[in-house]
Design a protein around this motif. Structure first.
Motif, PDB file in Angstrom:
ATOM      1  N   ARG A 101       4.155   3.939  -0.997  1.00  0.00           N
ATOM      2  CA  ARG A 101       4.454   2.526  -0.729  1.00  0.00           C
ATOM      3  C   ARG A 101       4.612   2.284   0.765  1.00  0.00           C
ATOM      4  O   ARG A 101       4.058   1.317   1.311  1.00  0.00           O
ATOM      5  CB  ARG A 101       5.717   2.114  -1.482  1.00  0.00           C
TER       6      ARG A 101
ATOM      7  N   GLU B   1       1.846  -9.196   2.017  1.00  0.00           N
ATOM      8  CA  GLU B   1       2.224  -9.981   0.838  1.00  0.00           C
ATOM      9  C   GLU B   1       1.198  -9.831  -0.280  1.00  0.00           C
ATOM     10  O   GLU B   1       1.568  -9.710  -1.465  1.00  0.00           O
ATOM     11  CB  GLU B   1       2.397 -11.440   1.235  1.00  0.00           C
TER      12      GLU B   1
ATOM     13  N   GLN C 172       1.740  -6.635  -2.174  1.00  0.00           N
ATOM     14  CA  GLN C 172       2.846  -6.701  -3.128  1.00  0.00           C
ATOM     15  C   GLN C 172       2.445  -7.440  -4.405  1.00  0.00           C
ATOM     16  O   GLN C 172       2.853  -7.080  -5.511  1.00  0.00           O
ATOM     17  CB  GLN C 172       4.044  -7.377  -2.467  1.00  0.00           C
TER      18      GLN C 172
END
Length: 391
Positions: free
Chosen positions: A291, A67, A70
């Motif tokens: 990614r 998280e 991101q």
């Protein structure tokens, strides 16, 4: 307090907003003047992004590494310097919150971070150690209930604007150079004397000159865990994974400009596919691979934490190699992607005053291979490979 901490979804939405509506508006001024991105940082404080990694029982949002990656990636397209400040802050938050040893004073400092959204910087470099953060010349001096610490640092990112600075040093005057500890230093307890400038090609808003650092404070501010353990389990993985996410964000921002340009061309000639669409598709593939690499490593780290945070998980040769490979591969791929995006946009990306400008993202991206030199990391990997056996 934990009920007031925002969810990850709220933090991610705020990150996209800050990147587009705050950071991007001031990024050129930050870059030209080489100044601290205080507008973006204040917006981050307001969104409670500073305490995102802290467990909910201590007042934070309890975000996982996946998280946090991101969040950092979302912030990077607007202003890479602002995103880098948050990235380095997160690595220091991890070093603090994961290594209090149950010390009530340090646990209170973590709660204060959440309450006041403190910005934490670090000083790990030192004149005479030649970039080796796992070696110190200075030592903390304990005097009853207080400590004293002096350090001549080659760099100190955003230290002039931080609320707290974590500093590495030897545990005592007679300790070996690699027998280190980490000391929590409050702004009121320290002084900084700037010794160099920060007029760089990119990442100019990180404001990282050298300093002569001095501090005194309560001895409870000396973290009870060996810095060798802090570095392996917190500092290195947080830095390498989140740096990589940041560089991916820079690459994604450049890709986004190229995609917007190609769509504009397509609208001018309905029913046709612009020739620039093919290299754009290839660029999309390269970005997706980066990614997935980052998120896979982030998931592996989160798995270590869920399994009990055992030190041996972070000390294996295979994990060290994956950390090194991640940092090297993402830092080298990012400027290549930005250059490829520039080729798609053409002269419009070469101009600094247009919507497709690629100059600042490229200059910022070039810092990746130099922030802890890729050559130094590759040399460590080469030594590891001499004794490592494939799983």
């Amino acid at each position: 307090m934990s009920t007031l901490a925002p969810s990850f979804e709220t933090l991610l939405e705020a990150s996209h907003h800050i990147s587009k509506d705050v950071s991007a508006l001031h990024a050129n001024d930050v870059d030209v003047k080489g100044r601290f991105p205080w507008e973006a940082v204040e917006a981050m404080r307001g969104a409670k992004l500073m305490s995102a990694p802290v467990p909910r029982e201590l007042g934070g949002s309890g975000c996982s590494m996946r998280e946090l990656a991101q969040i950092v990636a979302a912030l990077a397209p607007g202003c890479a310097s602002a995103a880098m400040v948050l990235t380095m802050h997160y690595s220091q938050v991890a070093c603090l919150m994961r290594n209090t040893g149950g010390n009530p004073t340090l646990l209170q400092r973590v709660r204060e971070l959440c309450e006041h959204q403190h910005l934490i910087a670090s000083i790990t470099s030192e004149v005479g150690t030649f970039g080796d953060t796992r070696s110190s010349i200075c030592a903390v001096e304990k005097m009853g209930d207080t400590y004293r610490l002096n350090k001549d640092a080659t760099t100190g990112s955003y230290c002039a604007d931080a609320d707290v600075i974590l500093v590495t040093c030897r545990k005592a005057a007679d300790s070996a150079a690699n027998d280190q500890c980490l000391v929590y230093n409050r702004r009121a307890d320290l002084t900084l004397e700037q010794t160099s400038t920060w007029d760089t090609l990119g990442m100019r808003g990180t404001c990282s000159p050298g300093y002569k650092f001095s501090a005194t404070g309560p001895v409870d501010h000396v973290l009870p865990v060996d810095y060798a353990e802090i570095s392996a389990a917190s500092m290195v993985p947080y830095s390498h994974i989140l740096w990589s996410a940041l560089w991916m964000g820079i690459a994604a921002g450049a890709y986004g400009k190229a995609a917007q340009y190609v769509r504009t061309l397509a609208r001018k000639n309905p029913g046709t596919v612009p020739p620039q669409a093919l290299p754009l598709a290839e660029l999309n593939t390269r970005l997706q691979l980066i990614r997935q690499q980052i998120l896979a490593i982030a998931d592996e780290y989160d798995g270590f934490v869920a399994a009990g945070d055992k030190v041996e998980s972070y000390s294996s040769l295979s994990w060290a190699l994956r950390m090194n490979n991640l940092k090297i591969s993402t830092s080298e791929a990012t400027p290549q992607i930005v250059i490829a995006a520039l080729q798609i946009v053409g002269i419009q990306g070469y101009k600094n005053d247009g919507p497709y400008a690629m100059g600042r993202p490229l200059r910022d991206a070039l810092s990746g291979s130099l922030m802890v030199s890729n050559d130094r990391i590759a040399a460590k990997s080469a030594a590891l490979l001499l004794v490592h056996k494939d799983d």
